[in-house]
Design an enzyme around this catalytic site. Structure first.
Site, PDB file in Angstrom:
ATOM      1  N   ILE A  18      28.128 -70.170   6.378  1.00 21.05           N
ATOM      2  CA  ILE A  18      28.505 -69.402   7.567  1.00 21.05           C
ATOM      3  C   ILE A  18      27.264 -68.842   8.269  1.00 21.05           C
ATOM      4  O   ILE A  18      27.185 -68.845   9.502  1.00 21.05           O
ATOM      5  CB  ILE A  18      29.496 -68.278   7.167  1.00 21.05           C
ATOM      6  CG1 ILE A  18      30.822 -68.899   6.694  1.00 21.05           C
ATOM      7  CG2 ILE A  18      29.729 -67.314   8.327  1.00 21.05           C
ATOM      8  CD1 ILE A  18      31.807 -67.904   6.074  1.00 21.05           C
ATOM      9  N   SER A 144      35.597 -60.023   5.392  1.00 21.29           N
ATOM     10  CA  SER A 144      36.459 -61.105   4.901  1.00 21.29           C
ATOM     11  C   SER A 144      37.930 -60.742   5.045  1.00 21.29           C
ATOM     12  O   SER A 144      38.293 -59.562   5.090  1.00 21.29           O
ATOM     13  CB  SER A 144      36.170 -61.333   3.419  1.00 21.29           C
ATOM     14  OG  SER A 144      37.102 -62.226   2.862  1.00 21.29           O
ATOM     15  N   TYR A 157      34.553 -58.259  -5.880  1.00 23.11           N
ATOM     16  CA  TYR A 157      34.150 -58.762  -4.559  1.00 23.11           C
ATOM     17  C   TYR A 157      34.931 -58.123  -3.423  1.00 23.11           C
ATOM     18  O   TYR A 157      34.344 -57.674  -2.424  1.00 23.11           O
ATOM     19  CB  TYR A 157      34.350 -60.277  -4.562  1.00 23.11           C
ATOM     20  CG  TYR A 157      34.171 -60.990  -3.237  1.00 23.11           C
ATOM     21  CD1 TYR A 157      32.899 -61.302  -2.751  1.00 23.11           C
ATOM     22  CD2 TYR A 157      35.279 -61.396  -2.483  1.00 23.11           C
ATOM     23  CE1 TYR A 157      32.747 -61.989  -1.541  1.00 23.11           C
ATOM     24  CE2 TYR A 157      35.131 -62.074  -1.287  1.00 23.11           C
ATOM     25  CZ  TYR A 157      33.857 -62.367  -0.816  1.00 23.11           C
ATOM     26  OH  TYR A 157      33.705 -63.042   0.374  1.00 23.11           O
ATOM     27  N   LYS A 161      33.906 -56.122   0.459  1.00 21.59           N
ATOM     28  CA  LYS A 161      34.262 -56.583   1.809  1.00 21.59           C
ATOM     29  C   LYS A 161      34.922 -55.449   2.592  1.00 21.59           C
ATOM     30  O   LYS A 161      34.730 -55.317   3.799  1.00 21.59           O
ATOM     31  CB  LYS A 161      35.166 -57.815   1.702  1.00 21.59           C
ATOM     32  CG  LYS A 161      34.464 -59.017   1.062  1.00 21.59           C
ATOM     33  CD  LYS A 161      33.484 -59.673   2.018  1.00 21.59           C
ATOM     34  CE  LYS A 161      32.108 -59.848   1.531  1.00 21.59           C
ATOM     35  NZ  LYS A 161      31.180 -60.442   2.491  1.00 21.59           N
TER      36      LYS A 161
HETATM   37  P1  NAD Z   1      27.262 -69.509   0.952  1.00 18.80           P
HETATM   38  O1  NAD Z   1      27.136 -69.354  -0.511  1.00 18.80           O
HETATM   39  O2  NAD Z   1      27.209 -70.884   1.534  1.00 18.80           O
HETATM   40  O3  NAD Z   1      26.193 -68.643   1.716  1.00 18.80           O
HETATM   41  C1  NAD Z   1      25.775 -67.389   1.279  1.00 18.80           C
HETATM   42  C2  NAD Z   1      24.387 -67.167   1.766  1.00 18.80           C
HETATM   43  O4  NAD Z   1      23.931 -65.877   1.323  1.00 18.80           O
HETATM   44  C3  NAD Z   1      23.423 -68.217   1.219  1.00 18.80           C
HETATM   45  O5  NAD Z   1      22.518 -68.586   2.213  1.00 18.80           O
HETATM   46  C4  NAD Z   1      22.741 -67.460   0.091  1.00 18.80           C
HETATM   47  O6  NAD Z   1      21.455 -67.949  -0.215  1.00 18.80           O
HETATM   48  C5  NAD Z   1      22.669 -66.066   0.701  1.00 18.80           C
HETATM   49  N1  NAD Z   1      22.420 -65.038  -0.296  1.00 18.80           N
HETATM   50  C6  NAD Z   1      23.068 -64.853  -1.475  1.00 18.80           C
HETATM   51  N2  NAD Z   1      22.506 -63.830  -2.131  1.00 18.80           N
HETATM   52  C7  NAD Z   1      21.493 -63.367  -1.367  1.00 18.80           C
HETATM   53  C8  NAD Z   1      20.545 -62.337  -1.509  1.00 18.80           C
HETATM   54  N3  NAD Z   1      20.509 -61.573  -2.595  1.00 18.80           N
HETATM   55  N4  NAD Z   1      19.641 -62.141  -0.520  1.00 18.80           N
HETATM   56  C9  NAD Z   1      19.635 -62.925   0.585  1.00 18.80           C
HETATM   57  N5  NAD Z   1      20.529 -63.923   0.766  1.00 18.80           N
HETATM   58  C10 NAD Z   1      21.426 -64.141  -0.198  1.00 18.80           C
HETATM   59  O7  NAD Z   1      28.644 -68.797   1.337  1.00 18.80           O
HETATM   60  P2  NAD Z   1      29.300 -68.429   2.750  1.00 18.80           P
HETATM   61  O8  NAD Z   1      30.731 -68.713   2.604  1.00 18.80           O
HETATM   62  O9  NAD Z   1      28.540 -68.998   3.868  1.00 18.80           O
HETATM   63  O10 NAD Z   1      29.149 -66.830   2.730  1.00 18.80           O
HETATM   64  C11 NAD Z   1      28.574 -66.081   3.773  1.00 18.80           C
HETATM   65  C12 NAD Z   1      29.310 -64.769   3.901  1.00 18.80           C
HETATM   66  O11 NAD Z   1      30.638 -65.029   4.335  1.00 18.80           O
HETATM   67  C13 NAD Z   1      29.431 -63.964   2.608  1.00 18.80           C
HETATM   68  O12 NAD Z   1      29.193 -62.600   2.878  1.00 18.80           O
HETATM   69  C14 NAD Z   1      30.882 -64.168   2.220  1.00 18.80           C
HETATM   70  O13 NAD Z   1      31.393 -63.090   1.490  1.00 18.80           O
HETATM   71  C15 NAD Z   1      31.535 -64.264   3.563  1.00 18.80           C
HETATM   72  N6  NAD Z   1      32.836 -64.900   3.550  1.00 18.80           N
HETATM   73  C16 NAD Z   1      32.981 -66.186   3.133  1.00 18.80           C
HETATM   74  C17 NAD Z   1      34.238 -66.761   3.133  1.00 18.80           C
HETATM   75  C18 NAD Z   1      34.481 -68.161   2.688  1.00 18.80           C
HETATM   76  O14 NAD Z   1      35.656 -68.506   2.466  1.00 18.80           O
HETATM   77  N7  NAD Z   1      33.468 -68.995   2.543  1.00 18.80           N
HETATM   78  C19 NAD Z   1      35.340 -66.017   3.559  1.00 18.80           C
HETATM   79  C20 NAD Z   1      35.150 -64.714   3.957  1.00 18.80           C
HETATM   80  C21 NAD Z   1      33.895 -64.165   3.952  1.00 18.80           C
HETATM   81  C1  RM4 Z   2      36.495 -64.967   0.896  1.00 18.42           C
HETATM   82  C2  RM4 Z   2      37.931 -65.336   0.619  1.00 18.42           C
HETATM   83  C3  RM4 Z   2      37.960 -66.787   0.294  1.00 18.42           C
HETATM   84  C4  RM4 Z   2      37.022 -67.061  -0.859  1.00 18.42           C
HETATM   85  C5  RM4 Z   2      35.646 -66.562  -0.540  1.00 18.42           C
HETATM   86  C6  RM4 Z   2      34.691 -66.701  -1.698  1.00 18.42           C
HETATM   87  O1  RM4 Z   2      36.316 -63.652   1.218  1.00 18.42           O
HETATM   88  O2  RM4 Z   2      38.428 -64.580  -0.462  1.00 18.42           O
HETATM   89  O3  RM4 Z   2      39.273 -67.217  -0.012  1.00 18.42           O
HETATM   90  O4  RM4 Z   2      36.997 -68.444  -1.114  1.00 18.42           O
HETATM   91  O5  RM4 Z   2      35.685 -65.220  -0.194  1.00 18.42           O
END
Ligand code: NAD
Ligand code: RM4
Length: 253
Positions: A18, A144, A157, A161
């Site tokens: 993201i 989230s 987690y 959020k």
């Molecule tokens: P992802 O694992 O692809 O990306 C996470 C990113 O955060 C990566 O670039 C990782 O290197 C970085 N990261 C992790 N720990 C770190 C740290 N200590 N310092 C700096 N960077 C760090 O996952 P994503 O789905 O792209 O997640 C991005 C955000 O979106 C997160 O906050 C996640 O909670 C949120 N989110 C994701 C989803 C989903 O379904 N994928 C849904 C809701 C919210």
């Molecule tokens: C989001 C949501 C998604 C999960 C990711 C890791 O906040 O809960 O369903 O897959 O986190």
């Protein structure tokens, strides 16, 4: 006219998923982008190259966002490279799925440290600079759908959020007088590395049935709402949340 022409945007955790899509989405709207990344320098540099190919400026800086000094150094670097900071996107996050009853304290603390404290540190560092600049700004937390509902293997987690958005609400009050808006985007389930192992075929089929738009999200689905909140189109929006989940949350029956 581009929505973020010449704006200086910080995105944490921007090497993939993201965060990468947000960095590219902002650049497509004319922004210069400062990327934070945790470990994968090659991936971060390839996002930088993609942004430069769009004719924008970009750089990547490594750092653990759970460490307060990382945020300050990122803001300083953005000021040195782009002359200031206009938008801060707190995106970096982790979710190691784990059962509640035997969840170790270290995992809880690390998740709070990265997801909540990391958001606090970068929002605070960006806000300090924005106040100094005196030209307003926008801070956006990537919260989230999990801010609204629980998950059996996400007890460490989901509270982070909710905490991120609570921070945006309080920061919106503290910073409104400076013209700095603070909001959250709440993605639904987006296919990225964070949940690749968790999204078994069975779970994917369940989600697809539950999501009115009929599919899981892609990282690019999130960028538009972030660009909107970062832009002047959202000039009267602060302390708000935007749910971007294909309708999953409202689908009880
Ligand atoms: P992802 O694992 O692809 O990306 C996470 C990113 O955060 C990566 O670039 C990782 O290197 C970085 N990261 C992790 N720990 C770190 C740290 N200590 N310092 C700096 N960077 C760090 O996952 P994503 O789905 O792209 O997640 C991005 C955000 O979106 C997160 O906050 C996640 O909670 C949120 N989110 C994701 C989803 C989903 O379904 N994928 C849904 C809701 C919210
Ligand atoms: C989001 C949501 C998604 C999960 C990711 C890791 O906040 O809960 O369903 O897959 O986190």
């Amino acid at each position: 006219m581009l929505l973020l022409e010449g704006k200086s945007v910080i995105v944490t955790g921007a090497s993939r998923g993201i965060g990468r899509a947000i960095a590219l989405g902002c650049a497509q709207q004319g922004a210069n982008v400062a990327l934070n990344f945790a470990g994968a320098a090659d991936a971060a540099e390839s996002v930088v190259a993609e942004i430069r190919a769009l004719g924008r400026r970009a750089f990547a800086r490594q750092g653990d966002i759970a460490e307060p000094a990382t945020a300050g150094a990122l803001v300083d670097a953005a000021v040195a490279e782009f002359g200031g900071v206009d938008v801060c996107v707190a995106n970096a996050g982790i979710c190691d799925f784990h059962a509640f009853l035997d969840l170790p304290p270290e995992l809880l603390r690390r998740t709070v440290g990265v997801n909540f404290e990391g958001t606090f540190f970068v929002a605070q560092a960006a806000a300090r600079r924005m106040v100094e600049q005196g030209r307003g700004g926008a801070i956006i937390a990537i919260s989230s759908i999990s801010k609204l509902v629980g998950g059996e293997f996400q007890s460490h987690y989901t509270p982070t959020k909710a905490a991120q958005h609570s921070l945006m609400q309080s920061a919106a009050i503290a910073l409104g007088r400076h013209g700095i808006r603070c909001n959250s985007v709440l993605p639904g389930t987006i296919v990225t590395d964070i949940n690749r192992a968790d999204l078994t075929p069975e779970k994917t089929a369940y989600f697809e049935k539950r999501i009115p738009l009929g599919r899981l999200g892609q990282p690019e689905d999130i960028a538009g709402s972030v660009v909107f909140l970062a832009s002047d189109l959202a000039r009267y929006v602060t302390g708000a949340e935007i749910l971007v989940d294909g309708g999953m949350f409202v689908n009880l029956q």
